[in-house]
Design a protein around this motif. Structure first.
Motif, PDB file in Angstrom:
ATOM      1  N   PRO A  42      39.280  -7.313 -17.312  1.00  0.00           N
ATOM      2  CA  PRO A  42      38.671  -8.319 -16.449  1.00  0.00           C
ATOM      3  C   PRO A  42      37.543  -7.727 -15.609  1.00  0.00           C
ATOM      4  O   PRO A  42      37.280  -6.516 -15.664  1.00  0.00           O
ATOM      5  CB  PRO A  42      39.853  -8.752 -15.562  1.00  0.00           C
ATOM      6  CG  PRO A  42      40.693  -7.516 -15.470  1.00  0.00           C
ATOM      7  CD  PRO A  42      40.588  -6.856 -16.826  1.00  0.00           C
ATOM      8  N   SER A  43      36.901  -8.587 -14.797  1.00  0.00           N
ATOM      9  CA  SER A  43      35.749  -8.139 -14.017  1.00  0.00           C
ATOM     10  C   SER A  43      36.107  -7.080 -12.987  1.00  0.00           C
ATOM     11  O   SER A  43      35.228  -6.350 -12.509  1.00  0.00           O
ATOM     12  CB  SER A  43      35.109  -9.344 -13.313  1.00  0.00           C
ATOM     13  OG  SER A  43      34.613 -10.263 -14.260  1.00  0.00           O
ATOM     14  N   ALA A  44      37.384  -6.973 -12.628  1.00  0.00           N
ATOM     15  CA  ALA A  44      37.817  -5.924 -11.691  1.00  0.00           C
ATOM     16  C   ALA A  44      37.499  -4.530 -12.210  1.00  0.00           C
ATOM     17  O   ALA A  44      37.434  -3.576 -11.440  1.00  0.00           O
ATOM     18  CB  ALA A  44      39.315  -6.050 -11.417  1.00  0.00           C
ATOM     19  N   ARG A  45      37.267  -4.396 -13.505  1.00  0.00           N
ATOM     20  CA  ARG A  45      36.942  -3.094 -14.079  1.00  0.00           C
ATOM     21  C   ARG A  45      35.453  -2.753 -13.976  1.00  0.00           C
ATOM     22  O   ARG A  45      35.002  -1.742 -14.526  1.00  0.00           O
ATOM     23  CB  ARG A  45      37.366  -3.043 -15.547  1.00  0.00           C
ATOM     24  CG  ARG A  45      38.874  -3.100 -15.764  1.00  0.00           C
ATOM     25  CD  ARG A  45      39.201  -2.908 -17.230  1.00  0.00           C
ATOM     26  NE  ARG A  45      40.637  -2.900 -17.477  1.00  0.00           N
ATOM     27  CZ  ARG A  45      41.185  -2.590 -18.651  1.00  0.00           C
ATOM     28  NH1 ARG A  45      40.407  -2.262 -19.674  1.00  0.00           N
ATOM     29  NH2 ARG A  45      42.496  -2.606 -18.813  1.00  0.00           N
ATOM     30  N   SER A  46      34.676  -3.555 -13.295  1.00  0.00           N
ATOM     31  CA  SER A  46      33.238  -3.309 -13.205  1.00  0.00           C
ATOM     32  C   SER A  46      32.917  -1.921 -12.668  1.00  0.00           C
ATOM     33  O   SER A  46      31.875  -1.336 -12.993  1.00  0.00           O
ATOM     34  CB  SER A  46      32.580  -4.369 -12.315  1.00  0.00           C
ATOM     35  OG  SER A  46      32.670  -5.650 -12.887  1.00  0.00           O
ATOM     36  N   TRP A  47      33.806  -1.375 -11.848  1.00  0.00           N
ATOM     37  CA  TRP A  47      33.559  -0.044 -11.268  1.00  0.00           C
ATOM     38  C   TRP A  47      33.431   1.032 -12.325  1.00  0.00           C
ATOM     39  O   TRP A  47      32.822   2.084 -12.085  1.00  0.00           O
ATOM     40  CB  TRP A  47      34.670   0.325 -10.284  1.00  0.00           C
ATOM     41  CG  TRP A  47      36.054   0.349 -10.872  1.00  0.00           C
ATOM     42  CD1 TRP A  47      36.938  -0.686 -10.931  1.00  0.00           C
ATOM     43  CD2 TRP A  47      36.711   1.467 -11.495  1.00  0.00           C
ATOM     44  NE1 TRP A  47      38.099  -0.293 -11.549  1.00  0.00           N
ATOM     45  CE2 TRP A  47      37.991   1.025 -11.901  1.00  0.00           C
ATOM     46  CE3 TRP A  47      36.344   2.787 -11.736  1.00  0.00           C
ATOM     47  CZ2 TRP A  47      38.897   1.862 -12.548  1.00  0.00           C
ATOM     48  CZ3 TRP A  47      37.249   3.631 -12.385  1.00  0.00           C
ATOM     49  CH2 TRP A  47      38.508   3.158 -12.784  1.00  0.00           C
ATOM     50  N   LEU A  48      33.977   0.786 -13.529  1.00  0.00           N
ATOM     51  CA  LEU A  48      33.836   1.763 -14.603  1.00  0.00           C
ATOM     52  C   LEU A  48      32.371   2.027 -14.932  1.00  0.00           C
ATOM     53  O   LEU A  48      32.010   3.113 -15.405  1.00  0.00           O
ATOM     54  CB  LEU A  48      34.555   1.269 -15.865  1.00  0.00           C
ATOM     55  CG  LEU A  48      36.086   1.261 -15.833  1.00  0.00           C
ATOM     56  CD1 LEU A  48      36.637   0.470 -17.002  1.00  0.00           C
ATOM     57  CD2 LEU A  48      36.625   2.683 -15.835  1.00  0.00           C
ATOM     58  N   GLU A  49      31.516   1.036 -14.677  1.00  0.00           N
ATOM     59  CA  GLU A  49      30.087   1.171 -14.961  1.00  0.00           C
ATOM     60  C   GLU A  49      29.272   1.419 -13.694  1.00  0.00           C
ATOM     61  O   GLU A  49      28.047   1.429 -13.745  1.00  0.00           O
ATOM     62  CB  GLU A  49      29.602  -0.076 -15.688  1.00  0.00           C
ATOM     63  CG  GLU A  49      30.290  -0.279 -17.028  1.00  0.00           C
ATOM     64  CD  GLU A  49      29.881  -1.556 -17.732  1.00  0.00           C
ATOM     65  OE1 GLU A  49      28.698  -1.935 -17.642  1.00  0.00           O
ATOM     66  OE2 GLU A  49      30.736  -2.182 -18.377  1.00  0.00           O
ATOM     67  N   GLY A  50      29.960   1.607 -12.563  1.00  0.00           N
ATOM     68  CA  GLY A  50      29.265   1.847 -11.312  1.00  0.00           C
ATOM     69  C   GLY A  50      28.881   0.577 -10.575  1.00  0.00           C
ATOM     70  O   GLY A  50      28.002   0.617  -9.709  1.00  0.00           O
ATOM     71  N   SER A  51      29.544  -0.522 -10.856  1.00  0.00           N
ATOM     72  CA  SER A  51      29.217  -1.801 -10.234  1.00  0.00           C
ATOM     73  C   SER A  51      30.234  -2.158  -9.166  1.00  0.00           C
ATOM     74  O   SER A  51      31.426  -2.332  -9.457  1.00  0.00           O
ATOM     75  CB  SER A  51      29.174  -2.919 -11.287  1.00  0.00           C
ATOM     76  OG  SER A  51      28.022  -2.786 -12.099  1.00  0.00           O
ATOM     77  N   ASP A  52      29.764  -2.269  -7.932  1.00  0.00           N
ATOM     78  CA  ASP A  52      30.547  -2.771  -6.810  1.00  0.00           C
ATOM     79  C   ASP A  52      30.114  -4.217  -6.591  1.00  0.00           C
ATOM     80  O   ASP A  52      28.972  -4.489  -6.191  1.00  0.00           O
ATOM     81  CB  ASP A  52      30.270  -1.923  -5.568  1.00  0.00           C
ATOM     82  CG  ASP A  52      31.058  -2.370  -4.351  1.00  0.00           C
ATOM     83  OD1 ASP A  52      31.052  -3.576  -4.028  1.00  0.00           O
ATOM     84  OD2 ASP A  52      31.655  -1.507  -3.686  1.00  0.00           O
ATOM     85  N   LEU A  53      31.001  -5.162  -6.860  1.00  0.00           N
ATOM     86  CA  LEU A  53      30.612  -6.570  -6.850  1.00  0.00           C
ATOM     87  C   LEU A  53      30.092  -7.018  -5.494  1.00  0.00           C
ATOM     88  O   LEU A  53      29.102  -7.757  -5.410  1.00  0.00           O
ATOM     89  CB  LEU A  53      31.795  -7.439  -7.282  1.00  0.00           C
ATOM     90  CG  LEU A  53      32.297  -7.233  -8.716  1.00  0.00           C
ATOM     91  CD1 LEU A  53      33.428  -8.198  -9.027  1.00  0.00           C
ATOM     92  CD2 LEU A  53      31.172  -7.398  -9.730  1.00  0.00           C
ATOM     93  N   ALA A  54      30.725  -6.592  -4.430  1.00  0.00           N
ATOM     94  CA  ALA A  54      30.300  -7.014  -3.098  1.00  0.00           C
ATOM     95  C   ALA A  54      28.914  -6.469  -2.770  1.00  0.00           C
ATOM     96  O   ALA A  54      28.043  -7.192  -2.253  1.00  0.00           O
ATOM     97  CB  ALA A  54      31.308  -6.565  -2.044  1.00  0.00           C
ATOM     98  N   GLU A  55      28.692  -5.187  -3.072  1.00  0.00           N
ATOM     99  CA  GLU A  55      27.393  -4.590  -2.766  1.00  0.00           C
ATOM    100  C   GLU A  55      26.291  -5.153  -3.652  1.00  0.00           C
ATOM    101  O   GLU A  55      25.165  -5.394  -3.193  1.00  0.00           O
ATOM    102  CB  GLU A  55      27.476  -3.067  -2.920  1.00  0.00           C
ATOM    103  CG  GLU A  55      28.353  -2.388  -1.886  1.00  0.00           C
ATOM    104  CD  GLU A  55      27.883  -2.687  -0.470  1.00  0.00           C
ATOM    105  OE1 GLU A  55      26.658  -2.606  -0.215  1.00  0.00           O
ATOM    106  OE2 GLU A  55      28.733  -3.006   0.384  1.00  0.00           O
ATOM    107  N   LEU A  56      26.582  -5.398  -4.913  1.00  0.00           N
ATOM    108  CA  LEU A  56      25.573  -5.973  -5.801  1.00  0.00           C
ATOM    109  C   LEU A  56      25.242  -7.413  -5.410  1.00  0.00           C
ATOM    110  O   LEU A  56      24.097  -7.847  -5.547  1.00  0.00           O
ATOM    111  CB  LEU A  56      26.047  -5.913  -7.250  1.00  0.00           C
ATOM    112  CG  LEU A  56      26.088  -4.519  -7.869  1.00  0.00           C
ATOM    113  CD1 LEU A  56      26.610  -4.586  -9.296  1.00  0.00           C
ATOM    114  CD2 LEU A  56      24.717  -3.859  -7.840  1.00  0.00           C
TER     115      LEU A  56
END
Length: 400
Positions: A293-307
């Protein structure tokens, strides 16, 4: 208008070669009939092998690797030089849509750090794993030349394509498995192994992390030793056990957790630079990840709140097996991104998602109160029954 105060886009993702194959007028007519008012068109894209179920000139297409589908300005770029797609010799999809379908808004879809052509030409700017192996398909966003390239690419696309928005995909590091040519392994790869194999320890990452107080060289040595043992044992690890091992490493190995957080600051900083380089009237949308799921975005260096703060909108790919899973992912994205984040949704109205497409309308109903736009992926890939579901999906925005 959306609840967030911006325009609501009803979009379909598409490739320039599919527009050329169908004919611009016929392509636009078909999208109008489905209820779309926007085309999210690939402006910078990577290699592939694509099955086109309703293609006219052929059914299997091989995109020209790492090229641009707009008339770029060579003087706008530094060391990393883009190349034009061969299709531009005969067809400019952005210009054709502007001329023949001016009622459609255009979103320029930019694949940023996934570029094997540039990675092969300039291997020193690619991701380097803990064993010092280079990944030519993955440009490292911590590299200054890569950052300059991504900023120049988005600025140039804004000039040439005159889009309503720029949608940036792969603003960060690609995961270990990402569809490189004939990927192969004769041992099971679990999420823990993939995570460690996907981390970059190039010079820019080591220097940047050490400036942030992280001993990246010691971390590299430790992870290399861990993986060496793992690869030698070749024991199958269940999905649940792999997740437990990741959680334990993040809790107990403070340098690993800090390193992963630092990676997120790199990607956010790059997105901030892109936003500053674009004209104010052109929105910046960020596709943070296609991890599920989207919670795994950190694997690519993506912080949803900061982005969400750095860009105008998050373009979230809700590629789930059911409408219920879409609703769960949306709730988690909202929790992580924050109440003020502007969220766009992308759905795939057929296999392998949404019960083969049967739950497309239910997924739209689960999303519609929270999202600022809805898009469907991807025109050329979808067979006819799935294309018809796009129309049903757009109608579900209005029907209780």
């Amino acid at each position: 208008m959306t609840a967030n105060g911006g325009d609501f886009f009803r979009s379909v993702y598409a490739y320039p070669w599919d527009v050329a194959d169908e004919g611009t007028a016929a392509f636009a007519d078909r999208l109008r009939a489905l209820g779309a008012d926007t085309v999210t068109l690939a402006a910078a894209y990577h290699a592939g092998k694509f099955l086109r179920p309703h293609g006219r000139a052929g059914k299997v297409y091989f995109p020209h690797d790492g090229t641009l589908a707009f008339r770029h300005d060579p003087a706008a770029y530094g060391r990393l030089k883009p190349a034009a797609n061969r299709l531009l010799d005969t067809f400019d999809a952005f210009a054709a849509l502007a001329a023949e379908a001016p009622d459609f808004r255009r979103v320029a879809w930019i694949v940023a750090c996934h570029n094997t052509r540039l990675g092969t030409a300039c291997p020193d700017v690619t991701a380097r794993n803990c064993f010092d192996d280079r990944y030519p398909y993955s440009l490292c966003p911590a590299q200054p030349d890569v950052q300059d390239f991504v900023v120049a690419l988005c600025r140039d696309a804004a000039r040439a394509c005159v889009p309503a928005a720029i949608a940036v995909e792969t603003p960060g590091w690609l995961p270990y498995e990402h569809g490189f040519h004939h990927e192969f392994a004769m041992m099971p790869l679990d999420d823990w192994t993939r995570l460690l194999l996907g981390l970059c320890f190039c010079d820019a990452c080591i220097e940047g992390a050490q400036e942030a107080g992280i001993d990246a060289q010691r971390l590299q040595r430790r992870l290399a030793a861990t993986l060496e043992d793992r690869l030698a044992a070749a024991l199958p690890i269940s999905a649940a056990r792999a997740q437990d091992q990741i959680a334990a490493d993040l809790l107990q190995a403070s340098e690993l957790a800090a390193f992963l957080r630092w990676r997120c600051t790199v990607v956010t900083g790059l997105v901030e630079r892109v936003r500053s380089a674009l004209p104010e009237e052109i929105e910046l949308w960020v596709i943070p990840s296609v991890q599920r799921p989207s919670a795994r975005s950190w694997l690519e260096g993506s912080d949803l709140a900061e982005l969400a703060r750095a860009a105008d909108r998050l373009e979230i790919c809700f590629y789930e097996t059911s409408a219920e899973e879409v609703a769960l992912d949306l709730a988690d994205v909202r929790r992580r991104a924050g109440s003020s984040a502007v969220i766009n949704a992308v759905l795939r109205p057929g296999w392998p998602d949404l019960a083969g497409g049967a739950e497309t309308e239910a997924a739209v109903r689960a999303l519609r109160e929270e999202v600022a736009s809805l898009a469907f992926y991807n025109y050329g890939h979808l067979p006819e029954p799935a294309l018809a579901r796009i129309g049903a999906g757009f109608r579900a925005l209005e029907v209780p």
